[in-house]
Motif scaffolding. Structure first.
Motif, short mmCIF file in Angstrom:
data_model
loop_
_atom_site.label_atom_id
_atom_site.label_comp_id
_atom_site.label_asym_id
_atom_site.label_seq_id
_atom_site.Cartn_x
_atom_site.Cartn_y
_atom_site.Cartn_z
N GLN A 82 -1.35 10.61 7.21
CA GLN A 82 -2.42 11.41 6.60
C GLN A 82 -2.10 11.72 5.14
O GLN A 82 -2.94 11.59 4.27
CB GLN A 82 -2.56 12.70 7.41
CG GLN A 82 -3.58 13.66 6.89
CD GLN A 82 -3.71 14.87 7.81
OE1 GLN A 82 -3.25 14.85 8.96
NE2 GLN A 82 -4.32 15.91 7.32
N LYS A 83 -0.85 12.12 4.89
CA LYS A 83 -0.40 12.30 3.50
C LYS A 83 0.30 11.02 3.11
O LYS A 83 1.18 10.55 3.81
CB LYS A 83 0.57 13.48 3.41
CG LYS A 83 -0.09 14.80 3.73
CD LYS A 83 0.64 15.97 3.07
CE LYS A 83 0.07 17.30 3.51
NZ LYS A 83 0.46 17.68 4.89
N GLN A 139 -5.68 6.44 -3.27
CA GLN A 139 -4.29 6.58 -2.81
C GLN A 139 -4.14 6.10 -1.37
O GLN A 139 -3.15 5.46 -1.02
CB GLN A 139 -3.84 8.05 -2.91
CG GLN A 139 -3.65 8.50 -4.34
CD GLN A 139 -3.04 9.89 -4.44
OE1 GLN A 139 -2.29 10.31 -3.57
NE2 GLN A 139 -3.36 10.59 -5.50
N GLN A 140 -5.16 6.39 -0.54
CA GLN A 140 -5.06 5.97 0.85
C GLN A 140 -5.17 4.45 0.97
O GLN A 140 -4.54 3.84 1.82
CB GLN A 140 -6.12 6.71 1.68
CG GLN A 140 -5.80 6.92 3.14
CD GLN A 140 -4.40 7.45 3.42
OE1 GLN A 140 -3.38 6.85 3.06
NE2 GLN A 140 -4.32 8.60 4.06
N ARG A 141 -5.93 3.83 0.07
CA ARG A 141 -5.99 2.36 0.05
C ARG A 141 -4.65 1.77 -0.36
O ARG A 141 -4.23 0.74 0.16
CB ARG A 141 -7.06 1.87 -0.93
CG ARG A 141 -8.46 2.00 -0.39
CD ARG A 141 -9.47 1.76 -1.50
NE ARG A 141 -10.72 2.37 -1.15
CZ ARG A 141 -11.84 1.69 -0.90
NH1 ARG A 141 -11.86 0.38 -1.03
NH2 ARG A 141 -12.92 2.32 -0.55
N VAL A 142 -3.98 2.42 -1.31
CA VAL A 142 -2.66 1.95 -1.73
C VAL A 142 -1.67 2.07 -0.56
O VAL A 142 -0.89 1.15 -0.29
CB VAL A 142 -2.14 2.74 -2.95
CG1 VAL A 142 -0.70 2.36 -3.28
CG2 VAL A 142 -3.04 2.51 -4.16
N ALA A 143 -1.75 3.19 0.16
CA ALA A 143 -0.86 3.39 1.31
C ALA A 143 -1.10 2.30 2.36
O ALA A 143 -0.15 1.77 2.95
CB ALA A 143 -1.09 4.77 1.92
N LEU A 144 -2.36 1.96 2.56
CA LEU A 144 -2.71 0.91 3.52
C LEU A 144 -2.18 -0.45 3.03
O LEU A 144 -1.59 -1.22 3.80
CB LEU A 144 -4.24 0.88 3.66
CG LEU A 144 -4.85 -0.04 4.71
CD1 LEU A 144 -4.37 0.35 6.10
CD2 LEU A 144 -6.39 0.03 4.63
N PRO A 160 -5.08 8.78 9.24
CA PRO A 160 -5.00 8.44 7.81
C PRO A 160 -6.20 8.93 7.01
O PRO A 160 -6.11 9.02 5.79
CB PRO A 160 -4.95 6.91 7.81
CG PRO A 160 -5.65 6.50 9.05
CD PRO A 160 -5.30 7.57 10.06
N LEU A 161 -7.29 9.27 7.67
CA LEU A 161 -8.50 9.63 6.92
C LEU A 161 -8.80 11.12 6.98
O LEU A 161 -9.82 11.57 6.46
CB LEU A 161 -9.70 8.83 7.47
CG LEU A 161 -9.46 7.32 7.60
CD1 LEU A 161 -10.72 6.62 8.10
CD2 LEU A 161 -9.03 6.73 6.25
N ALA A 162 -7.91 11.89 7.61
CA ALA A 162 -8.21 13.30 7.86
C ALA A 162 -8.39 14.10 6.57
O ALA A 162 -9.12 15.09 6.55
CB ALA A 162 -7.10 13.92 8.71
N ASN A 163 -7.76 13.66 5.47
CA ASN A 163 -7.87 14.42 4.22
C ASN A 163 -9.05 14.01 3.35
O ASN A 163 -9.24 14.58 2.27
CB ASN A 163 -6.60 14.24 3.39
CG ASN A 163 -5.49 15.15 3.88
OD1 ASN A 163 -5.75 16.10 4.62
ND2 ASN A 163 -4.27 14.87 3.47
N LEU A 164 -9.80 13.00 3.77
CA LEU A 164 -10.86 12.48 2.91
C LEU A 164 -12.20 13.12 3.24
O LEU A 164 -12.41 13.58 4.36
CB LEU A 164 -10.96 10.96 3.08
CG LEU A 164 -9.67 10.17 2.83
CD1 LEU A 164 -9.91 8.69 3.04
CD2 LEU A 164 -9.12 10.43 1.44
#
Ligand SMILES: Nc1ncnc2c1ncn2[C@@H]1O[C@H](COP(=O)(O)OP(=O)(O)O)[C@@H](O)[C@H]1O
Ligand SMILES: [Mg+2]
Length: 367
Positions: A82-83, A139-144, A160-164
């Motif tokens: 998530q983070k 940032q989440q795309r980079v993490a992916l 992974p999407l909980a913060n979006l």
């Protein structure tokens, strides 16, 4: 392509059994959603698959071979959190390429793989941007990308999407699903959001309190929830108690016919359910079978529909009525429970008995 098998895995933290005797086979290339409320053991299960923690008992197999003695870094199961935990001062390319550098992949090959994966997650041209200069979604795309670039055997996504925000979440769900299918990678997606699980997954594995409750295609949780608790988790609290005899359930408000194929439960005390969107309001044009009287207790306009609350006997039911439906509190209306949408659920709590004031608890349990 890797099949994952969880065999009787349990995990204890002191006195607390966080995961209890969990059995699940995940096919190669399948996307399974682990769904359940906070604290039910989803993250603990993922950590046992990656090797970050060991099961107290049971086994984890990749393609039929136990991986319990394989350390995390050689297991090939990569987690996205998530983070996103990006390195803030590194640029996007450095963040994504970090795992390749550790694995001593040549510079040229690494550069090509980073470029390809950034295309795949729809982030071309941002290679030189610093991680802290990106939006949450980027940032989440980079993490992916960082997880995928090492070509893991299994991709584990922990909320992974909980913060979006809501719109971005939907875009990212589509992106994750299309990448997962394109690469044919075995993936487990953890979420507490039933809508997200249903949209994304080939199969959903629902957990409550460390125990796997039901595993199946998303629609099975709507058509045939196994228990009252599962139905509730999928926003269906419509339950009616009765006594089953073959394909008929005899209730205080009349006999209800159920689909002949209903195999859940057997003759005797039983609980039936129909989802709010499947209950029909009877008019002269609707079929007149499986009709019961209901008393209106509230009607709320929701735009696309109206949410109608009624009582059947003394049991509250929710119904999705047409937006233009009109009724006053206290009106008696006729509603139809279409046979093919009536399913039988096991009663896994006492709420239904309390609501209907029906049979004593020792007679209400369905084996
Ligand atoms: N390292 C730990 N030590 C003690 N208890 C833990 C630890 N990790 C998880 N738990 C407990 O195990 C249960 C399941 O946690 P977790 O797997 O994180 O749930 P979820 O991811 O479904 O929200 C919770 O009750 C949690 O408090
Ligand atoms: Mg968690």
């Amino acid at each position: 392509m890797t099949a994952v098998s969880l065999r009787h895995i349990s995990r204890r933290f002191g006195e607390h059994l966080a995961v209890r005797d969990l059995n699940l086979d995940i096919d190669s290339g399948e996307l399974v959603a682990f769904l359940g409320p906070s604290g039910c053991g989803k993250t603990t299960t993922l950590r046992m698959i990656t090797g970050l923690i060991e099961p107290t008992s049971g086994d984890v197999l990749f393609d039929g071979e136990s991986v319990l003695s394989t350390p995390t870094e050689r297991r090939g199961a990569v987690m996205v959190f998530q983070k996103h935990l990006l390195f803030p001062t590194m640029n996007v390319a450095q963040n994504v390429g970090f795992g390749l550098k550790m694995a001593k992949v040549s510079k040229d090959e690494a550069a090509q793989r980073v470029e390809d994966i950034l295309d795949l997650v729809d982030l071309p041209g941002l290679e030189h941007r610093k991680a802290h200069e990106l939006s949450g979604g980027q940032q989440q795309r980079v993490a992916l990308a960082r997880a995928l670039v090492v070509r893991p055997k299994v991709l584990l996504l922990d909320e992974p999407l909980a913060n979006l925000d809501a719109n971005l979440r939907i875009t990212m769900r589509h992106l994750i699903r299309s990448i997962q299918k394109e690469l044919g990678i075995t993936a487990i997606f953890v979420t507490h959001d039933q809508e997200e699980a249903v949209m994304l997954a080939d199969r959903v594995a629902l957990m409550f309190d460390g125990v796997l409750q039901q595993v199946g295609a998303p629609d099975e949780f709507f058509r045939a929830p196994r228990t009252t608790g599962i139905a509730r988790f999928f926003r269906n609290g419509n339950f009616l108690r009765g006594r089953r005899q073959g394909s008929i359930v005899r209730t205080d408000v009349g006999d209800i016919e159920i689909a002949p194929g209903s195999t859940n439960g057997r003759d005797g005390p039983t609980v039936l359910t129909v989802r709010p969107e499947e209950v029909q309001l009877v008019t002269k044009d609707t079929p007149q079978d499986n009709v019961v009287p209901a008393v209106v207790t509230s009607l709320i306009y929701m735009g696309s529909h109206s949410q109608l609350t009624v009582t059947i006997g003394d049991t509250p039911w929710q119904i999705h009525a047409p937006a233009a439906f009109r009724a006053s509190n206290g009106d008696t209306i006729q509603i139809r429970l279409p046979r093919d949408h009536v399913s039988i659920v096991s009663d896994d709590d006492d709420t239904v008995a309390e609501q209907s004031g029906a049979a004593p608890p020792n007679q209400t349990t369905i084996a």
